[in-house]
Design a protein around this motif. Sequence first.
Motif, PDB file in Angstrom:
ATOM      1  N   TRP A 159       0.862  -1.184   0.000  1.00 15.53           N
ATOM      2  CA  TRP A 159       0.000   0.000   0.000  1.00 15.53           C
ATOM      3  C   TRP A 159       0.896   1.230   0.000  1.00 15.53           C
ATOM      4  O   TRP A 159       2.081   1.153   0.307  1.00 15.53           O
ATOM      5  N   TRP A 166      -3.096 -12.007   2.623  1.00 12.18           N
ATOM      6  CA  TRP A 166      -2.862 -10.566   2.783  1.00 12.18           C
ATOM      7  C   TRP A 166      -4.008  -9.752   2.177  1.00 12.18           C
ATOM      8  O   TRP A 166      -4.440  -8.749   2.752  1.00 12.18           O
ATOM      9  N   LYS A 167      -4.519 -10.181   1.048  1.00 15.03           N
ATOM     10  CA  LYS A 167      -5.658  -9.484   0.439  1.00 15.03           C
ATOM     11  C   LYS A 167      -6.903  -9.619   1.308  1.00 15.03           C
ATOM     12  O   LYS A 167      -7.697  -8.677   1.440  1.00 15.03           O
ATOM     13  N   LYS A 190      -6.537  -7.225   4.126  1.00 18.57           N
ATOM     14  CA  LYS A 190      -6.708  -5.855   3.650  1.00 18.57           C
ATOM     15  C   LYS A 190      -8.185  -5.520   3.470  1.00 18.57           C
ATOM     16  O   LYS A 190      -8.625  -4.392   3.754  1.00 18.57           O
ATOM     17  N   LEU A 202      -8.501  -3.175   7.349  1.00 19.22           N
ATOM     18  CA  LEU A 202      -7.496  -2.335   6.715  1.00 19.22           C
ATOM     19  C   LEU A 202      -6.509  -1.760   7.732  1.00 19.22           C
ATOM     20  O   LEU A 202      -5.317  -1.638   7.448  1.00 19.22           O
ATOM     21  N   PHE A 230      -4.041  -4.424   8.574  1.00 21.33           N
ATOM     22  CA  PHE A 230      -3.203  -4.639   7.389  1.00 21.33           C
ATOM     23  C   PHE A 230      -2.097  -3.587   7.322  1.00 21.33           C
ATOM     24  O   PHE A 230      -0.917  -3.917   7.140  1.00 21.33           O
ATOM     25  N   LYS A 231      -2.459  -2.333   7.496  1.00 19.87           N
ATOM     26  CA  LYS A 231      -1.458  -1.264   7.443  1.00 19.87           C
ATOM     27  C   LYS A 231      -0.495  -1.341   8.627  1.00 19.87           C
ATOM     28  O   LYS A 231       0.693  -1.042   8.476  1.00 19.87           O
TER      29      LYS A 231
END
Length: 239
Positions: free
Chosen positions: A153, A193-194, A197, A201, A204-205
């Motif tokens: 990202w 990972w998707k 995300k 989110l 994920f970040k």
Amino acid sequence: MKHPPLCVALGLLLSCLPTLTSASTPPSSTAMFRNLEAGKTQTVVVYGTSLTHGGQWTVATKKWFDEQYPGKVKFINSGGPGQNSDWGLKNLKSKVLDLHPDLVFVEFSYNDAHEKFKMPVERGASNLARIVEGIRAQNPGTVIVLQIMNVGWDAPNGNRSLSVRPDLEQYNDNYRKFAREQGLPLLDHSVEWKKLKATDLGKFKWYIPDGTHPSPEGSLAVTWPTVKTWLETARASAK
């Protein structure tokens, strides 16, 4: 593009491994684990980008071998930070072949996709094929495991990891296609990972703070479980 559910999504790979039909076709990964069970020393090389060089999953992999087969596995991290498969092919001899590995993990698609390299998708596919061919030429019995790593990202620190890889999936597809055609194990970490995300989110970040490299916590939480599952499945099949 339809992906094989086991090889791609889960990495439970024994049913996806090739049948030995010729001297140029690598045997099942059970051969390496049978050697370990018999007390023979084996060499494991992880080869790829900074996602391999600095990935906590590699530390966990070494620890797993050390715990399961104390003193029987020589583990070498041959990852190249900031490198792609051009580098991987050029350095194959010194980074992989000269180590005479029994098991090699390979990943380069994440950096092949970086726009700074201006690499055609077709060359990424060719490089992958030549890397595998080089390993097989030295030792047809070497187990080769392909990997697709995390997605990125555009982090606020200026690391435009996502937007500088607009065609990442095409480079990842090189690995999916080659794994299917060659009957090689493929660990597609991008699936989890998707999923993270899309569902969380913020986490994920947090797990990929610079936009590219998973933190130790992220690597252990998302990437390592798929590797561990493959190792444990392969080991169980050798007993």
